[in-house]
Write a protein that holds these residues in place. Structure first.
Motif, PDB file in Angstrom:
ATOM      1  N   LYS A 168       9.249 -68.888  13.020  1.00 27.78           N
ATOM      2  CA  LYS A 168       9.940 -69.014  14.116  1.00 27.78           C
ATOM      3  C   LYS A 168      10.119 -68.169  14.884  1.00 27.78           C
ATOM      4  O   LYS A 168      10.258 -68.124  16.144  1.00 27.78           O
ATOM      5  CB  LYS A 168      11.247 -69.831  13.633  1.00 27.78           C
ATOM      6  CG  LYS A 168      11.459 -70.871  12.881  1.00 27.78           C
ATOM      7  CD  LYS A 168      10.960 -72.303  13.344  1.00 27.78           C
ATOM      8  CE  LYS A 168      11.144 -73.462  12.322  1.00 27.78           C
ATOM      9  NZ  LYS A 168      10.465 -74.466  12.476  1.00 27.78           N
ATOM     10  N   LEU A 169      10.499 -66.660  14.266  1.00 25.83           N
ATOM     11  CA  LEU A 169      10.411 -65.607  15.216  1.00 25.83           C
ATOM     12  C   LEU A 169       9.562 -64.621  15.232  1.00 25.83           C
ATOM     13  O   LEU A 169       8.650 -64.529  14.295  1.00 25.83           O
ATOM     14  CB  LEU A 169      11.589 -64.914  14.662  1.00 25.83           C
ATOM     15  CG  LEU A 169      13.026 -65.585  14.573  1.00 25.83           C
ATOM     16  CD1 LEU A 169      13.928 -64.755  13.960  1.00 25.83           C
ATOM     17  CD2 LEU A 169      13.781 -65.664  15.970  1.00 25.83           C
ATOM     18  N   SER A 170       9.265 -63.947  16.521  1.00 27.99           N
ATOM     19  CA  SER A 170       8.107 -63.025  16.368  1.00 27.99           C
ATOM     20  C   SER A 170       8.531 -61.797  15.533  1.00 27.99           C
ATOM     21  O   SER A 170       9.744 -61.580  15.278  1.00 27.99           O
ATOM     22  CB  SER A 170       8.120 -62.560  17.943  1.00 27.99           C
ATOM     23  OG  SER A 170       9.253 -61.906  18.422  1.00 27.99           O
ATOM     24  N   PRO A 171       7.786 -60.872  15.236  1.00 25.71           N
ATOM     25  CA  PRO A 171       8.028 -59.593  14.711  1.00 25.71           C
ATOM     26  C   PRO A 171       9.252 -58.896  15.437  1.00 25.71           C
ATOM     27  O   PRO A 171       9.925 -58.385  14.507  1.00 25.71           O
ATOM     28  CB  PRO A 171       6.752 -58.789  14.363  1.00 25.71           C
ATOM     29  CG  PRO A 171       5.769 -59.939  14.490  1.00 25.71           C
ATOM     30  CD  PRO A 171       6.175 -60.975  15.505  1.00 25.71           C
ATOM     31  N   GLU A 172       9.243 -58.828  16.605  1.00 28.31           N
ATOM     32  CA  GLU A 172      10.125 -58.014  17.398  1.00 28.31           C
ATOM     33  C   GLU A 172      11.612 -58.893  17.228  1.00 28.31           C
ATOM     34  O   GLU A 172      12.630 -58.028  17.191  1.00 28.31           O
ATOM     35  CB  GLU A 172       9.815 -58.120  18.590  1.00 28.31           C
ATOM     36  CG  GLU A 172       8.355 -57.229  19.227  1.00 28.31           C
ATOM     37  CD  GLU A 172       7.162 -58.087  19.085  1.00 28.31           C
ATOM     38  OE1 GLU A 172       6.042 -57.344  19.030  1.00 28.31           O
ATOM     39  OE2 GLU A 172       7.250 -59.166  18.797  1.00 28.31           O
ATOM     40  N   ALA A 173      11.461 -60.014  17.275  1.00 31.69           N
ATOM     41  CA  ALA A 173      12.928 -60.815  17.241  1.00 31.69           C
ATOM     42  C   ALA A 173      13.550 -60.460  15.783  1.00 31.69           C
ATOM     43  O   ALA A 173      14.618 -60.523  15.629  1.00 31.69           O
ATOM     44  CB  ALA A 173      12.492 -62.264  17.496  1.00 31.69           C
ATOM     45  N   ARG A 174      12.420 -60.590  14.824  1.00 30.25           N
ATOM     46  CA  ARG A 174      13.099 -60.299  13.447  1.00 30.25           C
ATOM     47  C   ARG A 174      13.369 -58.842  13.379  1.00 30.25           C
ATOM     48  O   ARG A 174      14.687 -59.056  12.700  1.00 30.25           O
ATOM     49  CB  ARG A 174      12.017 -60.557  12.683  1.00 30.25           C
ATOM     50  CG  ARG A 174      11.632 -62.194  12.180  1.00 30.25           C
ATOM     51  CD  ARG A 174      10.630 -62.364  11.051  1.00 30.25           C
ATOM     52  NE  ARG A 174       9.379 -61.453  10.720  1.00 30.25           N
ATOM     53  CZ  ARG A 174       8.276 -61.784  11.366  1.00 30.25           C
ATOM     54  NH1 ARG A 174       8.100 -62.959  12.265  1.00 30.25           N
ATOM     55  NH2 ARG A 174       7.167 -60.877  11.192  1.00 30.25           N
ATOM     56  N   THR A 175      12.981 -58.166  13.717  1.00 29.58           N
ATOM     57  CA  THR A 175      13.513 -56.658  14.012  1.00 29.58           C
ATOM     58  C   THR A 175      14.842 -56.517  14.737  1.00 29.58           C
ATOM     59  O   THR A 175      15.860 -56.032  14.121  1.00 29.58           O
ATOM     60  CB  THR A 175      12.447 -55.683  14.546  1.00 29.58           C
ATOM     61  OG1 THR A 175      11.199 -55.579  13.442  1.00 29.58           O
ATOM     62  CG2 THR A 175      13.053 -54.049  14.427  1.00 29.58           C
ATOM     63  N   ALA A 176      14.739 -57.257  15.774  1.00 27.31           N
ATOM     64  CA  ALA A 176      16.073 -57.106  16.530  1.00 27.31           C
ATOM     65  C   ALA A 176      17.109 -57.934  15.863  1.00 27.31           C
ATOM     66  O   ALA A 176      18.325 -57.400  15.964  1.00 27.31           O
ATOM     67  CB  ALA A 176      15.968 -57.826  17.904  1.00 27.31           C
ATOM     68  N   THR A 177      16.860 -58.870  15.171  1.00 30.25           N
ATOM     69  CA  THR A 177      17.890 -59.613  14.495  1.00 30.25           C
ATOM     70  C   THR A 177      18.611 -58.914  13.272  1.00 30.25           C
ATOM     71  O   THR A 177      19.762 -58.547  12.926  1.00 30.25           O
ATOM     72  CB  THR A 177      17.267 -60.978  13.800  1.00 30.25           C
ATOM     73  OG1 THR A 177      16.782 -61.807  15.024  1.00 30.25           O
ATOM     74  CG2 THR A 177      18.304 -61.665  12.943  1.00 30.25           C
ATOM     75  N   ARG A 178      17.678 -57.942  12.435  1.00 29.21           N
ATOM     76  CA  ARG A 178      18.024 -57.219  11.441  1.00 29.21           C
ATOM     77  C   ARG A 178      18.882 -56.142  12.053  1.00 29.21           C
ATOM     78  O   ARG A 178      19.988 -55.630  11.404  1.00 29.21           O
ATOM     79  CB  ARG A 178      16.761 -56.689  10.773  1.00 29.21           C
ATOM     80  CG  ARG A 178      16.163 -57.731   9.716  1.00 29.21           C
ATOM     81  CD  ARG A 178      15.366 -57.278   9.019  1.00 29.21           C
ATOM     82  NE  ARG A 178      14.175 -56.775   9.387  1.00 29.21           N
ATOM     83  CZ  ARG A 178      13.003 -57.054   9.753  1.00 29.21           C
ATOM     84  NH1 ARG A 178      12.827 -58.293   9.641  1.00 29.21           N
ATOM     85  NH2 ARG A 178      12.230 -56.375  10.251  1.00 29.21           N
ATOM     86  N   THR A 179      18.371 -55.552  13.260  1.00 27.46           N
ATOM     87  CA  THR A 179      19.036 -54.441  13.959  1.00 27.46           C
ATOM     88  C   THR A 179      20.615 -55.161  14.413  1.00 27.46           C
ATOM     89  O   THR A 179      21.633 -54.362  13.933  1.00 27.46           O
ATOM     90  CB  THR A 179      18.374 -53.980  15.124  1.00 27.46           C
ATOM     91  OG1 THR A 179      17.421 -53.473  14.759  1.00 27.46           O
ATOM     92  CG2 THR A 179      19.057 -53.097  16.024  1.00 27.46           C
ATOM     93  N   ALA A 180      20.534 -55.988  14.959  1.00 31.73           N
ATOM     94  CA  ALA A 180      21.798 -56.690  15.171  1.00 31.73           C
ATOM     95  C   ALA A 180      22.958 -56.812  13.992  1.00 31.73           C
ATOM     96  O   ALA A 180      23.941 -56.424  13.944  1.00 31.73           O
ATOM     97  CB  ALA A 180      21.826 -57.888  16.006  1.00 31.73           C
ATOM     98  N   ALA A 181      22.401 -57.265  13.135  1.00 31.31           N
ATOM     99  CA  ALA A 181      23.047 -57.358  11.808  1.00 31.31           C
ATOM    100  C   ALA A 181      23.705 -55.917  11.128  1.00 31.31           C
ATOM    101  O   ALA A 181      24.823 -55.904  10.731  1.00 31.31           O
ATOM    102  CB  ALA A 181      22.276 -58.314  10.517  1.00 31.31           C
ATOM    103  N   ALA A 182      22.677 -55.069  11.171  1.00 31.07           N
ATOM    104  CA  ALA A 182      23.011 -53.747  10.747  1.00 31.07           C
ATOM    105  C   ALA A 182      24.183 -53.180  11.375  1.00 31.07           C
ATOM    106  O   ALA A 182      25.210 -52.635  10.926  1.00 31.07           O
ATOM    107  CB  ALA A 182      21.897 -52.934  10.466  1.00 31.07           C
TER     108      ALA A 182
END
Length: 182
Positions: free
Chosen positions: A62-76
């Motif tokens: 459902k998410l682009s690689p950029e969105a997955r990375t940004a999501t992990r960044t937000a969680a971190a």
């Protein structure tokens, strides 16, 4: 593991959680990227490997690689910020809240996805981590960027349900292990 197999693991006493899991992942006030970014970050913040595995597998489609990375960044970042800002808010001495945080947060300025989406994801993680100061800040940001109160509510509902699934499955694992040991 998929979301459907995750739902099959939810015990009968938590039927409402299972039903809510189906409903919250199909909200009317958020985009698909927002929904799955919030779900993935909420799974990360909930710290349950089974939930994270299922949500991450679904988010992969459902998410682009950029969105997955940004999501992990937000969680971190929220894992760090929520502890720091919640603490400075809860300490009785107001001087700590006046001091500069001196914590690197450069990714917030350029998260790699739309700022509204990043802020909604950060809002959801802040809810799980219980930082009222961060919740207020992210809610102001998302409303200022055009989100609706219903969109904020959807983000909070996703975080609440993903966390409830994690807590329920963790409790079941502990109870099952205790029964097996007895």
């Amino acid at each position: 593991m998929s979301i459907d197999s995750l739902k099959s693991r939810i015990p009968a006493y938590a039927k409402d959680i299972k039903l809510n899991l189906s409903n919250v992942l199909d909200p009317h006030h958020l985009s698909e990227q927002q929904v799955w970014g919030i779900a993935l970050a909420s799974a990360i913040a909930s710290r349950n490997a089974e939930v994270l595995g299922a949500v991450a597998a679904e988010a992969e489609t459902k998410l682009s690689p950029e969105a997955r990375t940004a999501t992990r960044t937000a969680a971190a970042l929220m894992a760090m910020n929520n502890i720091y800002y919640r603490s400075t808010h809860l300490i009785s001495n107001p001087d700590y809240g006046k001091l500069p945080a001196r914590l690197r947060m450069n990714a917030i300025a350029n998260p790699g996805i739309d700022k509204l989406d990043f802020e909604l994801i950060s809002l959801a993680v802040s809810a799980i981590n219980g930082c009222g100061m961060c919740l207020d800040a992210h809610e102001r940001e998302v409303l200022g960027k055009g989100a609706t109160k219903e969109g904020v509510q959807d983000a909070l509902r996703i975080a609440a349900v993903i966390h409830a699934v994690a807590v329920t499955l963790e409790a079941e694992a502990v109870v099952g292990a205790e029964r097996a040991a007895a």
